[in-house]
Structures are given as C-alpha cells and as structure tokens.
Design an enzyme around this catalytic site. Structure first.
Site, PDB file in Angstrom:
ATOM      1  N   GLU A   1      11.228  -7.951  -1.030  1.00 19.53           N
ATOM      2  CA  GLU A   1      10.696  -9.146  -1.680  1.00 19.53           C
ATOM      3  C   GLU A   1       9.187  -9.219  -1.490  1.00 19.53           C
ATOM      4  O   GLU A   1       8.618  -8.526  -0.663  1.00 19.53           O
ATOM      5  CB  GLU A   1      11.366 -10.416  -1.150  1.00 19.53           C
ATOM      6  CG  GLU A   1      11.132 -10.684   0.323  1.00 19.53           C
ATOM      7  CD  GLU A   1      11.816 -11.948   0.818  1.00 19.53           C
ATOM      8  OE1 GLU A   1      11.592 -13.025   0.226  1.00 19.53           O
ATOM      9  OE2 GLU A   1      12.556 -11.863   1.814  1.00 19.53           O
TER      10      GLU A   1
ATOM     11  N   GLY B   1       0.830  -1.196   0.000  1.00 17.11           N
ATOM     12  CA  GLY B   1       0.000   0.000   0.000  1.00 17.11           C
ATOM     13  C   GLY B   1       0.858   1.236   0.000  1.00 17.11           C
ATOM     14  O   GLY B   1       2.087   1.167  -0.002  1.00 17.11           O
TER      15      GLY B   1
ATOM     16  N   GLU C   1       5.987 -12.199  -1.189  1.00 10.93           N
ATOM     17  CA  GLU C   1       5.708 -13.619  -0.977  1.00 10.93           C
ATOM     18  C   GLU C   1       4.227 -13.794  -0.667  1.00 10.93           C
ATOM     19  O   GLU C   1       3.603 -12.921  -0.071  1.00 10.93           O
ATOM     20  CB  GLU C   1       6.554 -14.171   0.172  1.00 10.93           C
ATOM     21  CG  GLU C   1       6.523 -15.683   0.259  1.00 10.93           C
ATOM     22  CD  GLU C   1       7.557 -16.223   1.245  1.00 10.93           C
ATOM     23  OE1 GLU C   1       7.260 -17.268   1.868  1.00 10.93           O
ATOM     24  OE2 GLU C   1       8.629 -15.628   1.386  1.00 10.93           O
TER      25      GLU C   1
ATOM     26  N   GLU D   1      -0.196   0.966  -6.438  1.00 10.50           N
ATOM     27  CA  GLU D   1       0.650   0.401  -5.389  1.00 10.50           C
ATOM     28  C   GLU D   1       0.840  -1.108  -5.564  1.00 10.50           C
ATOM     29  O   GLU D   1       1.937  -1.619  -5.339  1.00 10.50           O
ATOM     30  CB  GLU D   1       0.085   0.722  -4.006  1.00 10.50           C
ATOM     31  CG  GLU D   1       0.214   2.187  -3.622  1.00 10.50           C
ATOM     32  CD  GLU D   1       1.642   2.642  -3.376  1.00 10.50           C
ATOM     33  OE1 GLU D   1       2.530   1.798  -3.137  1.00 10.50           O
ATOM     34  OE2 GLU D   1       1.885   3.858  -3.410  1.00 10.50           O
TER      35      GLU D   1
ATOM     36  N   GLU E   1       4.638  -2.399  -5.970  1.00 12.36           N
ATOM     37  CA  GLU E   1       5.221  -3.148  -4.867  1.00 12.36           C
ATOM     38  C   GLU E   1       5.201  -4.656  -5.056  1.00 12.36           C
ATOM     39  O   GLU E   1       6.015  -5.356  -4.455  1.00 12.36           O
ATOM     40  CB  GLU E   1       4.521  -2.779  -3.551  1.00 12.36           C
ATOM     41  CG  GLU E   1       4.761  -1.324  -3.168  1.00 12.36           C
ATOM     42  CD  GLU E   1       4.226  -0.959  -1.807  1.00 12.36           C
ATOM     43  OE1 GLU E   1       3.574  -1.809  -1.150  1.00 12.36           O
ATOM     44  OE2 GLU E   1       4.461   0.186  -1.387  1.00 12.36           O
TER      45      GLU E   1
ATOM     46  N   SER F   1      -5.083   5.969  13.931  1.00 15.79           N
ATOM     47  CA  SER F   1      -4.342   6.233  15.163  1.00 15.79           C
ATOM     48  C   SER F   1      -3.030   6.951  14.828  1.00 15.79           C
ATOM     49  O   SER F   1      -2.313   6.536  13.912  1.00 15.79           O
ATOM     50  CB  SER F   1      -4.041   4.915  15.876  1.00 15.79           C
ATOM     51  OG  SER F   1      -3.215   5.147  16.983  1.00 15.79           O
ATOM     52  N   PRO F   2      -2.703   8.012  15.559  1.00 16.45           N
ATOM     53  CA  PRO F   2      -1.476   8.766  15.259  1.00 16.45           C
ATOM     54  C   PRO F   2      -0.197   7.932  15.336  1.00 16.45           C
ATOM     55  O   PRO F   2       0.796   8.285  14.722  1.00 16.45           O
ATOM     56  CB  PRO F   2      -1.453   9.863  16.332  1.00 16.45           C
ATOM     57  CG  PRO F   2      -2.855  10.003  16.773  1.00 16.45           C
ATOM     58  CD  PRO F   2      -3.474   8.637  16.634  1.00 16.45           C
ATOM     59  N   ASP F   3      -0.231   6.809  16.065  1.00 17.69           N
ATOM     60  CA  ASP F   3       0.985   6.002  16.194  1.00 17.69           C
ATOM     61  C   ASP F   3       0.971   4.735  15.341  1.00 17.69           C
ATOM     62  O   ASP F   3       1.806   3.864  15.516  1.00 17.69           O
ATOM     63  CB  ASP F   3       1.235   5.653  17.660  1.00 17.69           C
ATOM     64  CG  ASP F   3       0.096   4.834  18.263  1.00 17.69           C
ATOM     65  OD1 ASP F   3      -0.958   4.668  17.616  1.00 17.69           O
ATOM     66  OD2 ASP F   3       0.264   4.355  19.404  1.00 17.69           O
TER      67      ASP F   3
END
Length: 151
Positions: free
Chosen positions: A118, A49, A120, A65, A69, A86-88
């Site tokens: 990689e 993402g 998988e 994305e 990726e 959530s900010p964290d």
C-alpha cells in the site's frame, strides 16, 4: 579463448562483487505530506525507490520507481539528501542508495504489487518512525536535520 574467458570473469566480478546502485525518494505532496510505501516482503513502511536500470540515469529511475510503486509523477527533484553505502543498509544486498527529496503529484496507484502492499501520505510529525525498512529512519532523520550526507 583465454581473452574471452578473462572478459567473462571480469563481467562476473562486476556483477557479483560490486554494490548495486539505487535511488530512494522522499516524495513530498503539494500539501507537505510525505509518501511512504508498505513493503510486501517485510510489511514495514519505507521510502519508495529501487535499482537504477541499465541505460537509466538517476532522474529516470526516480520517475519510473515513483510511477511503479506509488502511481505519482515527479514534478521536480528539490535536493540531494545523501548517498548511503553502508554494506548493511539493505538486508538483501550491498547497495548504494542516492537519496533525494522530490515534489510529486498525482493519485496513489500501486503498479508493482510484488513489492508494495500500500501507499500512504503522512504529515511529517505523523510518520511511523522507529521501524522503517532498510536505513530509512536514518535517511529521514538526516533529511529533517537539513543535512547532506555521505555515509
């Protein structure tokens, strides 16, 4: 001049003081395996993402994305799993992640080698849970519980 300065300050406030919006994907192959990427910065596994680019909608971000990726192509977005704010949740920045399950197809090919080591695919009971990047352990737990979350 003061009108221009107010405009510039408003733009700077938007850019530097507001969360960044991104899309995170639970890519499911036709055989039911879930695709993860190993991140270049931490070495951890995580869901693919990234940030929504200016002028993109979420679906376009998901397609881009996935391609960058994993090399995979989006067949369909199956469901919204949640919105995580959530900010964290991301150690780098305050970001809002829109998480969705998607059917995908194709051959693995990492194009964004600055971010991804990689790719998988894992059967659901073989996922390397417990030390995934960001809040992806929680996101996958919510997904497997069939939840739709606003967190």
């Amino acid at each position: 001049m003061s009108q221009l300065w107010r405009y510039i300050k408003t733009i700077m406030g938007i850019v530097f003081r507001h969360p960044i919006t991104g899309a995170t994907i639970i890519p499911v192959l036709p055989d039911g395996r879930i695709v993860l990427i190993r991140r270049q910065d931490t070495g951890q596994w995580g869901l693919p993402g990234g940030i929504v680019d200016w002028g993109e909608d979420i679906t376009t971000t998901v397609k881009r994305e996935l391609r960058e990726e994993t090399g995979l192509e989006l067949l369909e977005i199956r469901r919204l799993v949640g919105v995580y704010s959530s900010p964290d949740r991301d150690p780098r920045i305050h970001s809002i992640s829109v998480l969705m399950e998607a059917n995908v197809t194709g051959t693995f090919s990492v194009k964004d080698t600055l971010e991804v080591l990689e790719v998988e695919a894992f059967l659901p009971d073989e996922l390397p849970l417990g030390n995934l990047s960001h809040d992806h352990d929680r996101q996958l737990a919510d997904y497997f519980q069939g939840l739709t979350i606003l967190a």
